[in-house]
Structure formats: C-alpha cells, structure tokens
Design a protein around this motif. Structure first.
Motif, short mmCIF file in Angstrom:
data_model
loop_
_atom_site.label_atom_id
_atom_site.label_comp_id
_atom_site.label_asym_id
_atom_site.label_seq_id
_atom_site.Cartn_x
_atom_site.Cartn_y
_atom_site.Cartn_z
N LYS A 230 4.99 18.66 -14.07
CA LYS A 230 5.95 17.58 -13.84
C LYS A 230 6.20 17.40 -12.35
N GLU A 231 6.33 18.50 -11.61
CA GLU A 231 6.62 18.42 -10.18
C GLU A 231 5.49 17.73 -9.44
N PHE A 232 4.26 18.04 -9.81
CA PHE A 232 3.11 17.43 -9.15
C PHE A 232 3.05 15.94 -9.41
N PHE A 233 3.08 15.55 -10.69
CA PHE A 233 2.88 14.14 -10.99
C PHE A 233 4.08 13.27 -10.64
N MET A 234 5.28 13.82 -10.70
CA MET A 234 6.44 13.02 -10.28
C MET A 234 6.34 12.67 -8.81
N ASN A 235 5.89 13.60 -7.98
CA ASN A 235 5.79 13.34 -6.55
C ASN A 235 4.53 12.55 -6.18
N ARG A 236 3.41 12.95 -6.73
CA ARG A 236 2.18 12.21 -6.44
C ARG A 236 2.29 10.76 -6.87
N ASN A 237 2.85 10.54 -8.07
CA ASN A 237 2.89 9.19 -8.63
C ASN A 237 3.97 8.32 -8.01
N ARG A 238 4.99 8.94 -7.47
CA ARG A 238 5.99 8.17 -6.71
C ARG A 238 5.33 7.50 -5.52
N ILE A 239 4.51 8.24 -4.82
CA ILE A 239 3.78 7.68 -3.68
C ILE A 239 2.74 6.67 -4.17
N LEU A 240 2.03 7.02 -5.25
CA LEU A 240 0.99 6.16 -5.79
C LEU A 240 1.55 4.80 -6.22
N PHE A 241 2.73 4.80 -6.83
CA PHE A 241 3.35 3.55 -7.26
C PHE A 241 3.57 2.61 -6.09
N ILE A 242 4.04 3.15 -4.97
CA ILE A 242 4.28 2.31 -3.79
C ILE A 242 2.96 1.86 -3.20
N ARG A 243 1.98 2.74 -3.14
CA ARG A 243 0.66 2.34 -2.64
C ARG A 243 0.10 1.16 -3.42
N LYS A 244 0.32 1.16 -4.73
CA LYS A 244 -0.26 0.12 -5.57
C LYS A 244 0.55 -1.17 -5.58
N ASN A 245 1.84 -1.09 -5.33
CA ASN A 245 2.69 -2.25 -5.60
C ASN A 245 3.45 -2.81 -4.40
N ALA A 246 3.49 -2.10 -3.28
CA ALA A 246 4.26 -2.58 -2.13
C ALA A 246 3.33 -3.11 -1.05
N PRO A 247 3.78 -4.12 -0.29
CA PRO A 247 2.97 -4.59 0.86
C PRO A 247 2.89 -3.53 1.94
N GLY A 248 1.97 -3.73 2.90
CA GLY A 248 1.64 -2.72 3.89
C GLY A 248 2.81 -2.21 4.70
N PHE A 249 3.64 -3.12 5.23
CA PHE A 249 4.75 -2.68 6.07
C PHE A 249 5.76 -1.88 5.25
N THR A 250 6.01 -2.33 4.04
CA THR A 250 6.95 -1.62 3.17
C THR A 250 6.43 -0.22 2.87
N PHE A 251 5.13 -0.10 2.64
CA PHE A 251 4.54 1.21 2.39
C PHE A 251 4.70 2.11 3.62
N PHE A 252 4.53 1.54 4.81
CA PHE A 252 4.71 2.32 6.03
C PHE A 252 6.14 2.86 6.15
N VAL A 253 7.12 1.99 5.86
CA VAL A 253 8.52 2.42 5.92
C VAL A 253 8.78 3.51 4.89
N PHE A 254 8.22 3.33 3.69
CA PHE A 254 8.38 4.35 2.66
C PHE A 254 7.81 5.68 3.12
N CYS A 255 6.63 5.67 3.75
CA CYS A 255 6.01 6.91 4.22
C CYS A 255 6.90 7.62 5.24
N CYS A 256 7.51 6.85 6.12
CA CYS A 256 8.43 7.44 7.10
C CYS A 256 9.62 8.07 6.40
N TYR A 257 10.18 7.36 5.44
CA TYR A 257 11.32 7.88 4.69
C TYR A 257 10.92 9.16 3.94
N PHE A 258 9.76 9.14 3.29
CA PHE A 258 9.32 10.29 2.50
C PHE A 258 9.12 11.50 3.41
#
Length: 305
Positions: A230-258
């Motif tokens: 659960k720990e692996f997929f909850m964290n991996r997939n949280r990032i994956l969801f944003i990679r798949k669904n957010a525009p580039g700048f939003t993904f960059f901001v998310f990466c900084c936050y993460f």
C-alpha cells in the motif's frame, strides 16, 4: 428495462466474495442482472467449485494477479449490459441500490459514471463516502466528503455531480466506457479510478453520486491498513496521477511541493513510528518515475503474481 452487468474481482478472499453473491441473490431487487466474477490469480483457484455452486454466474480465472484495474478490465470484456456496475468483492448491497442508480442514469444521459453513498459495513450508520471534492493538482490532494461521520443525512443535498466516483462501487454507462476505455492497468492499485474518472470527463460525461442509494463496504479486506504494498502504490500512483493528468507547469509545482513537503514529512513519520522498512519502499516509489514513462507496464514492486 436496461441490463446491468455486475463485475467483481476476487483475490484470495473466496468467503468474502461468496457473501457478496449471497447479498446479490437475497437482497437485490433489480431483475435484469448479469454477474461476472474474476478470480485474479488467487493461490487456490475457487472457480471450478464456484461454477458448480453458482450456475447462473459467469466466472473468469486469471492465472496472474493483474491488480484492481486489470481484474475489472478482464470482467468488463465479458459484460453485455447497458450499464456496467463495478463493485468490490468486500461490499454488500441494499435492496434498491441498483434500481436507484439505473433510474438516475436513465434520467440524465450526460452522466457517464455514478456511485452510491457508502457506509462502513462493520459500523452501520458511519459514512465512508458521499462524494469527493475536486483534486488540487498542485498537491494531488482532495477530500472524501463525510468520511467517518455518522450519517444523519447531512450530505444528502450533494446528490449530483461530484469530483470522483468511489472505486468500491461505480456504475458506468456502456457508451462512456467505450469512449474512454478501461482503467489504466499500470496503476495496479490505488488512484486508477480517479484517473478513469478524469478520462470519463474528458470524453464528455459527468461523474455523479446518488446519496439515496446505499452500499456497505468492508474496508481494507484485501490489502490491509499499513503494508509495504500500500505504501509503495499510494505514493508512486499519487505522482503518476499528476504526470498523466496535469499540464507541465502544474506538474513542476507539484514536484516542488512533493520534494519540499511530502518527502521530509513522510521520512520523519517513518522514523518516529519506527517504520524504517518503509523508507526504501517510499524511495522506490519516487525513483520509479526517473526510470519509467507514465504508461510503462513496469510496476516497480516485487509482486507475487
């Protein structure tokens, strides 16, 4: 009357699945049902025995554990209904659950997917789900409305559009499924239904919740409350969801936050709770994204499949 195909997935929980089948046989009142059970690589294959005990049900055996998305996609391939109702095997239905969901879909052709209200099975009257708030793509956070509260009808006014359906129980219009496709299988576990809802919306449909319809959910029967899986997929997939669904700048901001907020917080929590074994699991969930594209079939976790 429209035909409803129910799809549920079993993984090493035959008794739980049998309780669901009993619930559908004894409690449900919707007449035109097709029930499809996918055994998703269980260690002991229950399908031969089930075929003898339940002759009116379609049973499908996968020799591999294909995850939540993969198992449901296998079942959907066998479905012939106008509406496709994906429910966890650890749920039990109420009398007019399916009737009410179908009625709502029939009255509004713009609804592509709908979920009912969900109560915790072991604590009747306690809410698990009455809808989701929209996703904050900068943090990949949203809220499950009403969770852990006693149901006094305080959220029933929210019947209508919602941020996301709930993976434990979601009915989808066949046309919406055909346009959006099935769930992305490389999530394997967690976030796949949120990603699916995003694609349903992009296909031109709305996602709804009907709080007059109710189902009971035995939470965490399959995975458990705190595991490396659960720990692996909850964290991996949280990032994956944003990679798949957010525009580039939003993904960059998310990466900084993460990197600046989530990583130090989680590491400190693991240390404080003496959960040291979760640290390499968490790191693997992050570094997966440096090695794999968003549609990679490499799950990144040593599963017994």
């Amino acid at each position: 009357m429209k035909k409803v195909s129910i799809v549920t997935v079993n993984f090493n929980q035959p008794k739980v699945t049998e309780d669901l089948l009993k619930s559908l046989a004894e409690v449900n009142t919707y007449p035109d049902l097709e029930i499809i059970v996918v055994d998703n690589g269980s260690k002991a294959n229950p399908v031969p025995e089930w075929k003898e005990r339940y002759p009116g049900i379609i049973f499908v055996r996968s020799d591999l554990n294909t995850g939540f998305a993969g198992g449901n996609n296998i079942g959907l391939a066998y479905a012939t209904g106008d509406y496709l109702f994906l429910i966890n095997n650890d749920t039990e239905v109420t009398t007019d659950l399916i009737v009410k969901l179908v009625d709502t879909l029939e009255t509004n052709p713009k609804i592509g997917m709908i979920s009912p209200k969900i109560h915790y099975f072991d604590q009747p009257g306690m809410l698990q789900y009455t809808g989701y708030t929209p996703m904050n793509y900068y943090t990949c956070r949203n809220a499950c409305i009403g969770q852990f509260e006693q149901d006094r009808g305080q959220y029933d006014f929210l019947t209508g559009p919602t941020g996301y359906a709930h993976g434990a129980a979601m009915m989808i219009r066949r046309e919406a499924w055909e346009k959006a496709g099935g769930m992305a299988e490389n999530y394997f576990l967690y976030y796949e239904e949120l990603d699916w809802c995003e694609r349903i919306k992009r296909a031109g449909y709305d996602v709804y919740v009907n709080l007059d319809a109710l189902i009971y959910h035995k939470e965490s029967v399959s995975v458990g409350k705190r595991t490396a899986l659960k720990e692996f997929f909850m964290n991996r997939n949280r990032i994956l969801f944003i990679r798949k669904n957010a525009p580039g700048f939003t993904f960059f901001v998310f990466c900084c936050y993460f990197a600046l907020a989530v990583v130090p917080r989680n590491i400190l929590q693991y240390i404080r709770n003496k959960e040291y074994h979760f640290i390499p699991v968490f790191w693997s969930a992050i570094t997966w994204h440096f090695k794999n594209k968003p549609d990679s079939e490499n799950l990144g976790f040593p599963l017994t499949r």
